[in-house]
Design an enzyme around this catalytic site. Structure first.
Site, mmCIF file in Angstrom:
data_model
loop_
_atom_site.group_PDB
_atom_site.id
_atom_site.type_symbol
_atom_site.label_atom_id
_atom_site.label_comp_id
_atom_site.label_asym_id
_atom_site.label_seq_id
_atom_site.Cartn_x
_atom_site.Cartn_y
_atom_site.Cartn_z
ATOM 1 N N ASP A 202 0.803 -1.310 -0.021
ATOM 2 C CA ASP A 202 0.025 0.015 0.066
ATOM 3 C C ASP A 202 0.957 1.196 -0.030
ATOM 4 O O ASP A 202 2.208 1.452 0.079
ATOM 5 C CB ASP A 202 -0.900 0.034 1.305
ATOM 6 C CG ASP A 202 -0.380 -0.627 2.354
ATOM 7 O OD1 ASP A 202 1.088 -0.679 2.720
ATOM 8 O OD2 ASP A 202 -1.158 -0.854 3.379
ATOM 9 N N ASN B 269 -7.626 -3.367 14.252
ATOM 10 C CA ASN B 269 -9.087 -3.611 13.906
ATOM 11 C C ASN B 269 -8.938 -4.766 12.966
ATOM 12 O O ASN B 269 -10.197 -5.011 12.524
ATOM 13 C CB ASN B 269 -9.739 -2.360 13.190
ATOM 14 C CG ASN B 269 -9.022 -1.954 11.907
ATOM 15 O OD1 ASN B 269 -7.900 -2.742 11.393
ATOM 16 N ND2 ASN B 269 -9.425 -0.805 11.605
ATOM 17 N N HIS C 251 -7.268 -5.048 10.015
ATOM 18 C CA HIS C 251 -7.075 -4.923 8.963
ATOM 19 C C HIS C 251 -5.570 -5.484 8.220
ATOM 20 O O HIS C 251 -4.702 -5.696 9.000
ATOM 21 C CB HIS C 251 -6.928 -3.472 8.425
ATOM 22 C CG HIS C 251 -5.754 -2.716 8.844
ATOM 23 N ND1 HIS C 251 -6.239 -1.458 9.706
ATOM 24 C CD2 HIS C 251 -4.475 -2.661 8.761
ATOM 25 C CE1 HIS C 251 -4.818 -0.843 9.805
ATOM 26 N NE2 HIS C 251 -3.941 -1.648 9.471
ATOM 27 N N GLU D 191 -9.995 -2.197 5.260
ATOM 28 C CA GLU D 191 -10.569 -2.044 6.645
ATOM 29 C C GLU D 191 -11.703 -2.864 6.679
ATOM 30 O O GLU D 191 -12.162 -3.644 5.877
ATOM 31 C CB GLU D 191 -10.954 -0.529 6.630
ATOM 32 C CG GLU D 191 -9.846 0.543 6.506
ATOM 33 C CD GLU D 191 -9.008 0.534 7.875
ATOM 34 O OE1 GLU D 191 -9.047 -0.191 8.563
ATOM 35 O OE2 GLU D 191 -8.334 1.502 7.943
HETATM 36 C C1 F6R Z 1 1.400 -1.629 6.186
HETATM 37 C C2 F6R Z 1 0.162 -2.126 6.280
HETATM 38 C C3 F6R Z 1 -0.733 -2.147 7.696
HETATM 39 C C4 F6R Z 1 0.012 -2.564 8.822
HETATM 40 C C5 F6R Z 1 -0.905 -2.524 9.955
HETATM 41 C C6 F6R Z 1 0.178 -2.728 11.234
HETATM 42 O O1 F6R Z 1 2.154 -1.916 4.793
HETATM 43 O O2 F6R Z 1 -0.021 -2.780 5.289
HETATM 44 O O3 F6R Z 1 -1.570 -3.237 7.406
HETATM 45 O O4 F6R Z 1 0.714 -3.652 8.717
HETATM 46 O O5 F6R Z 1 -1.442 -1.221 9.932
HETATM 47 O O6 F6R Z 1 0.855 -1.616 11.343
HETATM 48 P P1 F6R Z 1 2.136 -1.556 12.419
HETATM 49 O O7 F6R Z 1 3.355 -2.709 12.146
HETATM 50 O O8 F6R Z 1 2.686 -0.158 12.546
HETATM 51 O O9 F6R Z 1 1.568 -1.770 13.794
#
Ligand code: F6R
Length: 239
Positions: free
Chosen positions: A67, A131, A133, A138
């Protein structure tokens, strides 16, 4: 789904890097799906270390990231800083969605075509949101979704606000879809800390729940979850 229980962030990072590095060493050509955020930082640190110590080339590696924020190069910069500048991967073999594209819709289609042209993703690394994701898919995202533009939820915006101190935080992102992720041949999900414990618990209860996007991974036959003690806190089958 296979669970590898580790004690802490350090052990998780080392083991994740070892899994990736073994594949880098063993293959002539490898398409790695990569994630950003706090979770994989240690993994990139160890991967860089191993590549230097073993003088291992990354010239045969192609990468596609999950992303990028719309109107931003935040994750391009992150990848450069934590991995790409430390290994000899050719820059035209590293790919992230272009959040600055004139047509975001075209960019999403192009990204899907790119993954197809590369022959699909051999190993996709995922973090997990509080959450549930994965990527920026989401809660409520369809499990067959393809790369698309997403409005980030308040929970995700809050969790990531720390990266945008003093600058405006983008409220939209381009993300691989859940369907795109599920086509990866193999998936490695990393979970660190108690804040992820509820999402990890839902993931392992085995159901498919659109409100917890990561549960889509229960449809995939080759998923490994590396979770530290905190992230396993609510699991029954504590190991
Ligand atoms: C990042 C991504 C997100 C993160 C998730 C956890 O490329 O796709 O899904 O893996 O938000 O983020 P952290 O590792 O910062 O807790």
């Amino acid at each position: 789904m296979k669970l590898i229980a580790v004690s802490d962030e350090e052990e998780l990072s080392r083991m994740a890097a070892e899994i990736l590095f073994a594949k880098v060493k063993a293959s002539d050509r490898l398409v790695l799906g990569l994630a950003t955020g706090k979770t994989p930082l240690g993994m990139y640190r160890f991967l860089t270390k191993y590549s230097k110590e073993c003088k291992q080339s990354f010239k045969h590696i192609h990468t596609v990231n999950l992303d990028e924020y719309v109107g931003s190069v935040t994750y391009h910069t992150y990848m450069e800083q934590y991995l790409f500048q430390h290994v000899d991967i050719p820059s035209d073999q590293t790919h992230l969605p272009d959040g600055l594209a004139a047509s975001l819709e075209d960019e999403c289609k192009k990204y899907e075509q790119l993954i197809k042209k590369l022959g699909g993703i051999d190993l996709q690394v995922l973090g997990i949101g509080e959450n549930g994701h994965i990527g920026f898919n989401e809660p409520g995202t369809k499990f067959d979704s393809r790369t698309h533009v997403v409005q980030l939820t308040d929970s995700t915006l809050q969790a990531n606000a720390k990266y945008f101190a003093g600058i405006e935080q983008p409220k939209e992102a381009i993300t691989m879809g859940i369907g795109t992720i599920l086509e990866s041949k193999e998936i490695l999900l990393l979970a660190i800390g108690e804040r992820k414990a509820n999402a990890v618990k839902e993931l392992f209860n085995g159901s498919l729940n659109k409100d917890i996007p990561a549960t889509a991974l229960n449809q995939h036959l080759n998923v490994t979850v590396l979770a530290d003690k905190g992230a396993r806190k609510l699991l029954d089958k504590e190991s």
